[in-house]
Each structure stands twice: as C-alpha cells, then as structure tokens.
Motif scaffolding. Structure first.
Motif, PDB file in Angstrom:
ATOM      1  N   ASP A 109      28.753  27.591  18.258  1.00  0.00           N
ATOM      2  CA  ASP A 109      27.445  27.983  17.736  1.00  0.00           C
ATOM      3  C   ASP A 109      27.426  27.988  16.206  1.00  0.00           C
ATOM      4  OD1 ASP A 109      25.217  29.506  16.806  1.00  0.00           O
ATOM      5  OD2 ASP A 109      25.045  30.536  18.697  1.00  0.00           O
ATOM      6  N   SER A 110      27.979  29.032  15.601  1.00  0.00           N
ATOM      7  CA  SER A 110      27.789  29.221  14.163  1.00  0.00           C
ATOM      8  C   SER A 110      28.487  28.181  13.296  1.00  0.00           C
ATOM      9  CB  SER A 110      28.254  30.624  13.763  1.00  0.00           C
ATOM     10  OG  SER A 110      29.616  30.819  14.070  1.00  0.00           O
ATOM     11  N   THR A 111      29.684  27.744  13.696  1.00  0.00           N
ATOM     12  CA  THR A 111      30.435  26.789  12.872  1.00  0.00           C
ATOM     13  C   THR A 111      29.956  25.359  13.042  1.00  0.00           C
ATOM     14  OG1 THR A 111      32.377  28.211  13.073  1.00  0.00           O
ATOM     15  CG2 THR A 111      32.767  25.980  12.301  1.00  0.00           C
ATOM     16  N   SER A 112      29.299  25.079  14.152  1.00  0.00           N
ATOM     17  CA  SER A 112      28.902  23.704  14.440  1.00  0.00           C
ATOM     18  C   SER A 112      27.387  23.533  14.537  1.00  0.00           C
ATOM     19  CB  SER A 112      29.555  23.231  15.747  1.00  0.00           C
ATOM     20  OG  SER A 112      30.953  23.372  15.695  1.00  0.00           O
ATOM     21  N   LEU A 113      26.808  24.035  15.611  1.00  0.00           N
ATOM     22  CA  LEU A 113      25.399  23.785  15.873  1.00  0.00           C
ATOM     23  C   LEU A 113      24.479  24.415  14.835  1.00  0.00           C
ATOM     24  CD1 LEU A 113      25.535  24.280  19.736  1.00  0.00           C
ATOM     25  CD2 LEU A 113      25.182  22.118  18.534  1.00  0.00           C
ATOM     26  N   ALA A 139      29.747  18.432  11.208  1.00  0.00           N
ATOM     27  CA  ALA A 139      29.557  19.553  12.131  1.00  0.00           C
ATOM     28  C   ALA A 139      29.447  19.051  13.567  1.00  0.00           C
ATOM     29  CB  ALA A 139      28.317  20.346  11.750  1.00  0.00           C
ATOM     30  N   ALA A 140      28.760  17.927  13.756  1.00  0.00           N
ATOM     31  CA  ALA A 140      28.630  17.342  15.090  1.00  0.00           C
ATOM     32  C   ALA A 140      29.989  16.879  15.608  1.00  0.00           C
ATOM     33  CB  ALA A 140      27.648  16.170  15.062  1.00  0.00           C
ATOM     34  N   GLU A 141      30.784  16.270  14.738  1.00  0.00           N
ATOM     35  CA  GLU A 141      32.121  15.825  15.129  1.00  0.00           C
ATOM     36  C   GLU A 141      33.002  17.025  15.468  1.00  0.00           C
ATOM     37  OE1 GLU A 141      33.543  13.460  11.912  1.00  0.00           O
ATOM     38  OE2 GLU A 141      32.217  11.767  12.350  1.00  0.00           O
ATOM     39  N   TYR A 142      32.863  18.079  14.704  1.00  0.00           N
ATOM     40  CA  TYR A 142      33.647  19.281  14.969  1.00  0.00           C
ATOM     41  C   TYR A 142      33.264  19.882  16.325  1.00  0.00           C
ATOM     42  CZ  TYR A 142      35.975  23.744  14.216  1.00  0.00           C
ATOM     43  OH  TYR A 142      36.792  24.838  14.348  1.00  0.00           O
ATOM     44  N   PHE A 143      31.973  19.894  16.608  1.00  0.00           N
ATOM     45  CA  PHE A 143      31.511  20.414  17.894  1.00  0.00           C
ATOM     46  C   PHE A 143      32.129  19.625  19.044  1.00  0.00           C
ATOM     47  CE2 PHE A 143      28.706  20.237  21.555  1.00  0.00           C
ATOM     48  CZ  PHE A 143      28.420  21.567  21.791  1.00  0.00           C
ATOM     49  N   ARG A 144      32.079  18.305  18.939  1.00  0.00           N
ATOM     50  CA  ARG A 144      32.631  17.468  20.013  1.00  0.00           C
ATOM     51  C   ARG A 144      34.133  17.699  20.160  1.00  0.00           C
ATOM     52  NH1 ARG A 144      28.410  13.809  18.230  1.00  0.00           N
ATOM     53  NH2 ARG A 144      29.713  13.074  16.513  1.00  0.00           N
ATOM     54  N   ARG A 148      36.332  19.919  23.713  1.00  0.00           N
ATOM     55  CA  ARG A 148      37.419  19.473  24.596  1.00  0.00           C
ATOM     56  C   ARG A 148      38.036  20.663  25.336  1.00  0.00           C
ATOM     57  NH1 ARG A 148      39.806  19.795  19.550  1.00  0.00           N
ATOM     58  NH2 ARG A 148      41.855  20.799  19.464  1.00  0.00           N
ATOM     59  N   HIS A 149      37.986  21.842  24.744  1.00  0.00           N
ATOM     60  CA  HIS A 149      38.527  23.025  25.411  1.00  0.00           C
ATOM     61  C   HIS A 149      37.678  23.387  26.631  1.00  0.00           C
ATOM     62  CE1 HIS A 149      41.228  23.440  22.061  1.00  0.00           C
ATOM     63  NE2 HIS A 149      40.222  23.546  21.216  1.00  0.00           N
ATOM     64  N   VAL A 150      36.383  23.193  26.509  1.00  0.00           N
ATOM     65  CA  VAL A 150      35.486  23.402  27.641  1.00  0.00           C
ATOM     66  C   VAL A 150      35.743  22.341  28.700  1.00  0.00           C
ATOM     67  CG1 VAL A 150      33.064  23.395  28.378  1.00  0.00           C
ATOM     68  CG2 VAL A 150      33.719  24.513  26.221  1.00  0.00           C
ATOM     69  N   ASP A 151      35.938  21.116  28.260  1.00  0.00           N
ATOM     70  CA  ASP A 151      36.189  20.007  29.179  1.00  0.00           C
ATOM     71  C   ASP A 151      37.439  20.256  30.015  1.00  0.00           C
ATOM     72  OD1 ASP A 151      35.715  17.480  30.330  1.00  0.00           O
ATOM     73  OD2 ASP A 151      37.049  16.508  28.896  1.00  0.00           O
ATOM     74  N   GLY A 186      25.406  15.372  22.237  1.00  0.00           N
ATOM     75  CA  GLY A 186      26.042  14.975  23.489  1.00  0.00           C
ATOM     76  C   GLY A 186      27.027  16.020  23.966  1.00  0.00           C
ATOM     77  N   ILE A 187      27.316  15.983  25.264  1.00  0.00           N
ATOM     78  CA  ILE A 187      28.269  16.920  25.849  1.00  0.00           C
ATOM     79  C   ILE A 187      29.273  16.144  26.686  1.00  0.00           C
ATOM     80  CG2 ILE A 187      26.642  18.837  25.838  1.00  0.00           C
ATOM     81  CD1 ILE A 187      26.150  18.354  28.803  1.00  0.00           C
ATOM     82  N   CYS A 188      30.389  16.767  27.018  1.00  0.00           N
ATOM     83  CA  CYS A 188      31.419  16.111  27.810  1.00  0.00           C
ATOM     84  C   CYS A 188      30.926  15.913  29.254  1.00  0.00           C
ATOM     85  CB  CYS A 188      32.714  16.922  27.795  1.00  0.00           C
ATOM     86  SG  CYS A 188      32.519  18.654  28.277  1.00  0.00           S
ATOM     87  N   ASP A 189      31.489  14.919  29.936  1.00  0.00           N
ATOM     88  CA  ASP A 189      31.035  14.585  31.289  1.00  0.00           C
ATOM     89  C   ASP A 189      31.156  15.758  32.254  1.00  0.00           C
ATOM     90  OD1 ASP A 189      30.450  12.045  30.450  1.00  0.00           O
ATOM     91  OD2 ASP A 189      32.290  11.143  31.230  1.00  0.00           O
ATOM     92  N   SER A 190      32.230  16.526  32.131  1.00  0.00           N
ATOM     93  CA  SER A 190      32.441  17.636  33.060  1.00  0.00           C
ATOM     94  C   SER A 190      31.389  18.721  32.908  1.00  0.00           C
ATOM     95  CB  SER A 190      33.831  18.244  32.847  1.00  0.00           C
ATOM     96  OG  SER A 190      33.936  18.800  31.539  1.00  0.00           O
ATOM     97  N   ALA A 191      30.733  18.768  31.745  1.00  0.00           N
ATOM     98  CA  ALA A 191      29.730  19.800  31.502  1.00  0.00           C
ATOM     99  C   ALA A 191      28.382  19.458  32.128  1.00  0.00           C
ATOM    100  CB  ALA A 191      29.549  20.025  30.008  1.00  0.00           C
ATOM    101  N   VAL A 192      28.195  18.203  32.518  1.00  0.00           N
ATOM    102  CA  VAL A 192      26.898  17.798  33.081  1.00  0.00           C
ATOM    103  C   VAL A 192      26.617  18.489  34.415  1.00  0.00           C
ATOM    104  CG1 VAL A 192      25.502  15.876  33.901  1.00  0.00           C
ATOM    105  CG2 VAL A 192      26.895  15.617  31.833  1.00  0.00           C
ATOM    106  N   PRO A 193      27.508  18.371  35.428  1.00  0.00           N
ATOM    107  CA  PRO A 193      27.250  19.095  36.676  1.00  0.00           C
ATOM    108  C   PRO A 193      27.290  20.614  36.499  1.00  0.00           C
ATOM    109  CG  PRO A 193      29.440  18.100  36.717  1.00  0.00           C
ATOM    110  CD  PRO A 193      28.730  17.540  35.534  1.00  0.00           C
TER     111      PRO A 193
END
Length: 215
Positions: A109-113, A139-144, A148-151, A186-193
């Motif tokens: 949130d605060s550091t990226s978006l 910031a967008a690159e940092y978010f992506r 990966r930790h969420v992925d 964009g978000i990682c594939d695993s986050a879509v479902p």
C-alpha cells in the motif's frame, strides 16, 4: 454496544476495508459518507473527532480510532467468535496474521500503490504532490516484486492468506489487488482466482455498496 458504531468515510480503497469488516461481522452501524479532499474532513465537527482530518474513522461509543488497518483489526479482536472470526486465535497464527497485515499496508500500500497515487497523473494526486513518472514506474516495479510473496503463499492451495480462515489480512490484500488492477500494474496469476473468491463474499458485496453510497 454495536448500536454506537459510527463509521466516517466512503469512496476509497481504504474506507471500504472498514465497511467490509463491519458487514463480515454482521455489526449494525451508522455511516457518515464524507469524502477525502472535499472539505468535509476539515469541518470543526470532524476535526474535533480526528485532528488528522483523514478517513476512515470509527466511533465506538467514546472511542475513536482511525487508520483502516487498525479499525479492522480492532473490530476483529473485539468481536471474536469461538473459531476466531476475522483474526486467528492460535498465538503462532496470530503472529503470522500480524506479519501479513503489516507487510500489506507498508510494502504494497504505502510504499508502492500510494506512491503511484501521489505522483501519477492517471486518477492520481500529481496536481497536489507533483508529477514524477520515474517514481511511479519504480513504485509499480517494486509492487510487482513484493507481490511475489503473495504469489508463493497462494500457490500452495490455501483458500486465504491464513489458510482456510478468512481474516482482515484478506480484506487488506484484496483492496491492494483491486487498486493495482485499476492502476494497470497487474497482479500475479495465483491472485486472480483468489480475488474472485474473496470478492464473491457477501460481506464484500454489501461493504462495497455501503462504501459507494451517497458519493
């Protein structure tokens, strides 16, 4: 008493967190649909409640509490159910829940978006804080990168961040994921479902409607 609950704020990715948590917990509350940067947070009445002049703000009787992550954590803790409700009961799982919550509100949130929101021209606040295209890109690159930790977590078959238990960490993450999509990150594939599963919850749907009311 839950009848004393009053939530100030609508219309943002952070205010929906509080509305959503209240609906997940089935708590009756009064909504005060004020918007950010509209002058409504700078009135004498609101400033007396929240000198920081930010939304959301929750009133629970004589208690006032700001910061969306703090609000949902407070509600989850106060209104625990035998199975834990929106926060794990096990001390070790509670620690992991805390870790996820702090990670989401800081790194995603605060550091990226929010950096993108402050300095981007697309639905951003660059007219206030100044345009900084390179900062937005980084910031967008940092978010992506942080996503990966969420992925990794979501590719092990779990339903939610804490396994089979839906918690406020999922509320925080979902708002960041929808925010990232809106900003074209964009978000990682695993986050879509995962996102489809979480936003299909009745608590989300009713919370979203409440968050968009009277805008």
């Amino acid at each position: 008493m839950t009848d004393d609950l009053i939530l100030w704020g609508v219309g943002t990715s952070r205010t929906i967190r509080a509305h959503w948590a209240l609906h997940e917990l089935g708590l009756p509350y009064q909504s005060r649909p004020i918007l950010p940067r509209s002058g409504e947070t700078k009135t004498a009445e609101y400033t007396a409640l929240n000198p920081r002049q930010k939304i959301p703000l929750l009133q629970d009787g004589d208690l006032t509490i700001g910061e969306s992550a703090a609000i949902v954590a407070y509600l989850a803790s106060k209104h625990r159910t035998p199975d834990g409700g929106l926060v794990p009961s096990c001390p070790k799982l509670y620690a992991k829940w805390l870790e996820w919550c702090f990670f989401i509100v800081t790194e995603l949130d605060s550091t990226s978006l929010y950096v993108m929101r402050r300095h981007g021209t697309n639905k951003g606040l660059a007219h206030i804080y100044g345009e900084a295209p390179q900062v937005v890109t980084q910031a967008a690159e940092y978010f992506r990168g942080q996503l990966r930790h969420v992925d990794v977590a979501l590719t092990d078959g779990r339903q939610y961040l804490m396994g089979n238990q839906f918690t406020t960490a999922d509320i925080l993450l979902t708002t960041c994921l929808t925010w990232a999509i809106e900003y074209g990150v964009g978000i990682c594939d695993s986050a879509v479902p995962y996102l489809e599963r979480v936003t299909s919850r009745e608590g989300y749907r009713t919370g979203e409607r409440a968050n968009l009311a009277q805008i």
